[in-house]
Scaffold this motif. Structure first.
Motif, PDB file in Angstrom:
ATOM      1  N   ASP A   6       0.875  -1.173   0.000  1.00 42.37           N
ATOM      2  CA  ASP A   6       0.000   0.000   0.000  1.00 42.37           C
ATOM      3  C   ASP A   6       0.915   1.226   0.000  1.00 42.37           C
ATOM      4  OD1 ASP A   6      -1.720   2.104   0.457  1.00 42.37           O
ATOM      5  OD2 ASP A   6      -2.841   1.081   2.044  1.00 42.37           O
ATOM      6  N   LEU A   7       1.184   1.742  -1.185  1.00 44.45           N
ATOM      7  CA  LEU A   7       2.137   2.846  -1.319  1.00 44.45           C
ATOM      8  C   LEU A   7       1.624   4.143  -0.692  1.00 44.45           C
ATOM      9  CD1 LEU A   7       3.419   2.060  -4.902  1.00 44.45           C
ATOM     10  CD2 LEU A   7       4.581   1.635  -2.728  1.00 44.45           C
ATOM     11  N   SER A   8       0.332   4.237  -0.448  1.00 42.52           N
ATOM     12  CA  SER A   8      -0.185   5.426   0.238  1.00 42.52           C
ATOM     13  C   SER A   8       0.144   5.374   1.730  1.00 42.52           C
ATOM     14  CB  SER A   8      -1.696   5.570   0.031  1.00 42.52           C
ATOM     15  OG  SER A   8      -2.389   4.508   0.653  1.00 42.52           O
ATOM     16  N   ARG A   9       0.414   4.183   2.262  1.00 40.39           N
ATOM     17  CA  ARG A   9       0.800   4.028   3.671  1.00 40.39           C
ATOM     18  C   ARG A   9       2.313   4.052   3.845  1.00 40.39           C
ATOM     19  NH1 ARG A   9      -2.381  -0.587   6.750  1.00 40.39           N
ATOM     20  NH2 ARG A   9      -1.487   0.570   8.479  1.00 40.39           N
ATOM     21  N   CYS A  10       3.039   3.608   2.834  1.00 44.88           N
ATOM     22  CA  CYS A  10       4.500   3.516   2.925  1.00 44.88           C
ATOM     23  C   CYS A  10       5.110   4.892   3.160  1.00 44.88           C
ATOM     24  CB  CYS A  10       5.055   2.911   1.636  1.00 44.88           C
ATOM     25  SG  CYS A  10       6.861   2.805   1.605  1.00 44.88           S
ATOM     26  N   GLN A  11       5.988   4.966   4.147  1.00 41.45           N
ATOM     27  CA  GLN A  11       6.668   6.221   4.465  1.00 41.45           C
ATOM     28  C   GLN A  11       8.160   6.181   4.138  1.00 41.45           C
ATOM     29  OE1 GLN A  11       5.150   9.164   5.791  1.00 41.45           O
ATOM     30  NE2 GLN A  11       3.421   8.011   4.958  1.00 41.45           N
ATOM     31  N   GLY A  12       8.605   5.119   3.490  1.00 40.31           N
ATOM     32  CA  GLY A  12       9.997   5.042   3.055  1.00 40.31           C
ATOM     33  C   GLY A  12      10.989   4.745   4.160  1.00 40.31           C
ATOM     34  N   TYR A  13      10.588   4.012   5.194  1.00 39.54           N
ATOM     35  CA  TYR A  13      11.525   3.655   6.264  1.00 39.54           C
ATOM     36  C   TYR A  13      12.582   2.669   5.787  1.00 39.54           C
ATOM     37  CZ  TYR A  13       8.500   6.016   9.594  1.00 39.54           C
ATOM     38  OH  TYR A  13       7.775   6.949  10.261  1.00 39.54           O
ATOM     39  N   ALA A  14      12.301   1.946   4.721  1.00 39.91           N
ATOM     40  CA  ALA A  14      13.249   1.046   4.038  1.00 39.91           C
ATOM     41  C   ALA A  14      13.643  -0.189   4.832  1.00 39.91           C
ATOM     42  CB  ALA A  14      14.487   1.807   3.585  1.00 39.91           C
ATOM     43  N   GLN A  15      12.885  -0.546   5.854  1.00 47.69           N
ATOM     44  CA  GLN A  15      13.167  -1.787   6.575  1.00 47.69           C
ATOM     45  C   GLN A  15      13.049  -2.981   5.631  1.00 47.69           C
ATOM     46  OE1 GLN A  15      14.271  -1.981   9.799  1.00 47.69           O
ATOM     47  NE2 GLN A  15      14.386   0.229   9.510  1.00 47.69           N
ATOM     48  N   CYS A  16      12.069  -2.939   4.739  1.00 51.28           N
ATOM     49  CA  CYS A  16      11.869  -4.036   3.793  1.00 51.28           C
ATOM     50  C   CYS A  16      13.057  -4.158   2.841  1.00 51.28           C
ATOM     51  CB  CYS A  16      10.568  -3.853   3.022  1.00 51.28           C
ATOM     52  SG  CYS A  16      10.455  -2.300   2.107  1.00 51.28           S
ATOM     53  N   ALA A  17      13.563  -3.036   2.380  1.00 51.38           N
ATOM     54  CA  ALA A  17      14.698  -3.050   1.452  1.00 51.38           C
ATOM     55  C   ALA A  17      15.957  -3.591   2.123  1.00 51.38           C
ATOM     56  CB  ALA A  17      14.942  -1.650   0.901  1.00 51.38           C
ATOM     57  N   PHE A  18      16.088  -3.345   3.406  1.00 48.97           N
ATOM     58  CA  PHE A  18      17.228  -3.858   4.160  1.00 48.97           C
ATOM     59  C   PHE A  18      17.120  -5.365   4.352  1.00 48.97           C
ATOM     60  CE2 PHE A  18      19.069  -4.966   8.320  1.00 48.97           C
ATOM     61  CZ  PHE A  18      20.401  -4.696   8.054  1.00 48.97           C
ATOM     62  N   LEU A  19      15.898  -5.859   4.655  1.00 45.32           N
ATOM     63  CA  LEU A  19      15.706  -7.276   4.971  1.00 45.32           C
ATOM     64  C   LEU A  19      15.510  -8.165   3.751  1.00 45.32           C
ATOM     65  CD1 LEU A  19      13.431  -6.772   8.068  1.00 45.32           C
ATOM     66  CD2 LEU A  19      15.775  -7.650   8.058  1.00 45.32           C
ATOM     67  N   PHE A  24      12.588  -5.782  -2.547  1.00 40.20           N
ATOM     68  CA  PHE A  24      12.251  -4.377  -2.273  1.00 40.20           C
ATOM     69  C   PHE A  24      13.499  -3.513  -2.439  1.00 40.20           C
ATOM     70  CE2 PHE A  24       9.687  -7.106   0.451  1.00 40.20           C
ATOM     71  CZ  PHE A  24       8.399  -6.680   0.158  1.00 40.20           C
ATOM     72  N   ARG A  25      13.319  -2.341  -2.998  1.00 45.09           N
ATOM     73  CA  ARG A  25      14.454  -1.407  -3.118  1.00 45.09           C
ATOM     74  C   ARG A  25      13.924   0.019  -3.153  1.00 45.09           C
ATOM     75  NH1 ARG A  25      13.541  -4.411  -6.997  1.00 45.09           N
ATOM     76  NH2 ARG A  25      12.994  -3.806  -9.088  1.00 45.09           N
ATOM     77  N   MET A  26      14.737   0.899  -2.662  1.00 44.75           N
ATOM     78  CA  MET A  26      14.369   2.308  -2.655  1.00 44.75           C
ATOM     79  C   MET A  26      14.876   2.957  -3.935  1.00 44.75           C
ATOM     80  SD  MET A  26      12.658   2.611   0.083  1.00 44.75           S
ATOM     81  CE  MET A  26      12.430   4.376   0.126  1.00 44.75           C
ATOM     82  N   HIS A  27      14.045   3.798  -4.492  1.00 44.26           N
ATOM     83  CA  HIS A  27      14.416   4.584  -5.666  1.00 44.26           C
ATOM     84  C   HIS A  27      14.435   6.031  -5.188  1.00 44.26           C
ATOM     85  CE1 HIS A  27      14.959   5.941  -9.670  1.00 44.26           C
ATOM     86  NE2 HIS A  27      13.728   6.313  -9.885  1.00 44.26           N
ATOM     87  N   GLY A  28      15.620   6.553  -5.017  1.00 47.35           N
ATOM     88  CA  GLY A  28      15.738   7.864  -4.393  1.00 47.35           C
ATOM     89  C   GLY A  28      15.590   7.705  -2.889  1.00 47.35           C
ATOM     90  N   GLU A  29      15.160   8.758  -2.221  1.00 53.99           N
ATOM     91  CA  GLU A  29      15.059   8.707  -0.769  1.00 53.99           C
ATOM     92  C   GLU A  29      13.700   8.251  -0.267  1.00 53.99           C
ATOM     93  OE1 GLU A  29      16.419  12.223   1.187  1.00 53.99           O
ATOM     94  OE2 GLU A  29      18.124  12.416  -0.157  1.00 53.99           O
ATOM     95  N   GLU A  30      12.663   8.348  -1.108  1.00 55.12           N
ATOM     96  CA  GLU A  30      11.327   8.050  -0.603  1.00 55.12           C
ATOM     97  C   GLU A  30      10.521   7.052  -1.425  1.00 55.12           C
ATOM     98  OE1 GLU A  30       9.195  11.629   0.042  1.00 55.12           O
ATOM     99  OE2 GLU A  30      10.726  12.486   1.330  1.00 55.12           O
ATOM    100  N   ALA A  31      10.873   6.790  -2.659  1.00 55.55           N
ATOM    101  CA  ALA A  31      10.049   5.936  -3.516  1.00 55.55           C
ATOM    102  C   ALA A  31      10.453   4.471  -3.390  1.00 55.55           C
ATOM    103  CB  ALA A  31      10.165   6.383  -4.967  1.00 55.55           C
ATOM    104  N   PRO A  54       6.987  -0.815   9.808  1.00 51.96           N
ATOM    105  CA  PRO A  54       6.364  -0.140  10.949  1.00 51.96           C
ATOM    106  C   PRO A  54       4.928   0.310  10.686  1.00 51.96           C
ATOM    107  CG  PRO A  54       8.148   1.203  10.038  1.00 51.96           C
ATOM    108  CD  PRO A  54       8.142  -0.086   9.294  1.00 51.96           C
ATOM    109  N   LEU A  55       4.544   0.448   9.435  1.00 54.09           N
ATOM    110  CA  LEU A  55       3.188   0.875   9.100  1.00 54.09           C
ATOM    111  C   LEU A  55       2.332  -0.260   8.559  1.00 54.09           C
ATOM    112  CD1 LEU A  55       4.179   4.286   7.584  1.00 54.09           C
ATOM    113  CD2 LEU A  55       3.107   3.855   9.782  1.00 54.09           C
ATOM    114  N   GLN A  56       2.891  -1.481   8.559  1.00 50.66           N
ATOM    115  CA  GLN A  56       2.167  -2.663   8.072  1.00 50.66           C
ATOM    116  C   GLN A  56       1.575  -2.410   6.682  1.00 50.66           C
ATOM    117  OE1 GLN A  56       2.207  -5.761  10.000  1.00 50.66           O
ATOM    118  NE2 GLN A  56       3.886  -4.438  10.578  1.00 50.66           N
ATOM    119  N   ALA A  57       2.378  -1.846   5.798  1.00 54.06           N
ATOM    120  CA  ALA A  57       1.941  -1.507   4.448  1.00 54.06           C
ATOM    121  C   ALA A  57       2.130  -2.661   3.461  1.00 54.06           C
ATOM    122  CB  ALA A  57       2.700  -0.276   3.953  1.00 54.06           C
TER     123      ALA A  57
END
Length: 74
Positions: A6-19, A24-31, A54-57
Motif C-alpha cells: 500500500d504505497l499510500s501508507r508507505c513512508q519510506g523507512y526502508a526496513q523491507c529493502a534492508f531485509l 524491495f528497493r528504494m528509488h531515491g530517498e522516498e520511492a 512499521p506501518l504494516q503496508a
C-alpha cells in the motif's frame, strides 16, 4: 507468492529493502519499488520484511490455497 504494498501508507523507512533487497528497493530517498511476485526462494526474507514494516503496508499472499492476502507474521 504475491506481494502487495500500500504505497499510500508507505513512508519510506526502508526496513523491507534492508531485509529483502532482492524484492524491495528504494528509488531515491522516498520511492519504494518492489517485485510483486518474488521467487519462492525469497519467502522467508519477504515475510520478515513485511513483518518489520512499521506501518504494516506490506501484504503477502502465499498462494497456497488461500483466497485472501495475509499479513506476514514471524
Amino acid at each position: 507468492m504475491k506481494v502487495i504494498v500500500d504505497l499510500s501508507r508507505c513512508q519510506g523507512y526502508a526496513q523491507c529493502a534492508f531485509l529483502a533487497p532482492d524484492a524491495f528497493r528504494m528509488h531515491g530517498e522516498e520511492a519504494l519499488m518492489y517485485d510483486p511476485k518474488p521467487d519462492d526462494a525469497q519467502r522467508q526474507q519477504v515475510l520478515r520484511a513485511a513483518a518489520a514494516c512499521p506501518l504494516q503496508a506490506i501484504l503477502v499472499d502465499q498462494l497456497e490455497g488461500r483466497d485472501t492476502p495475509v499479513e506476514a507474521s514471524l
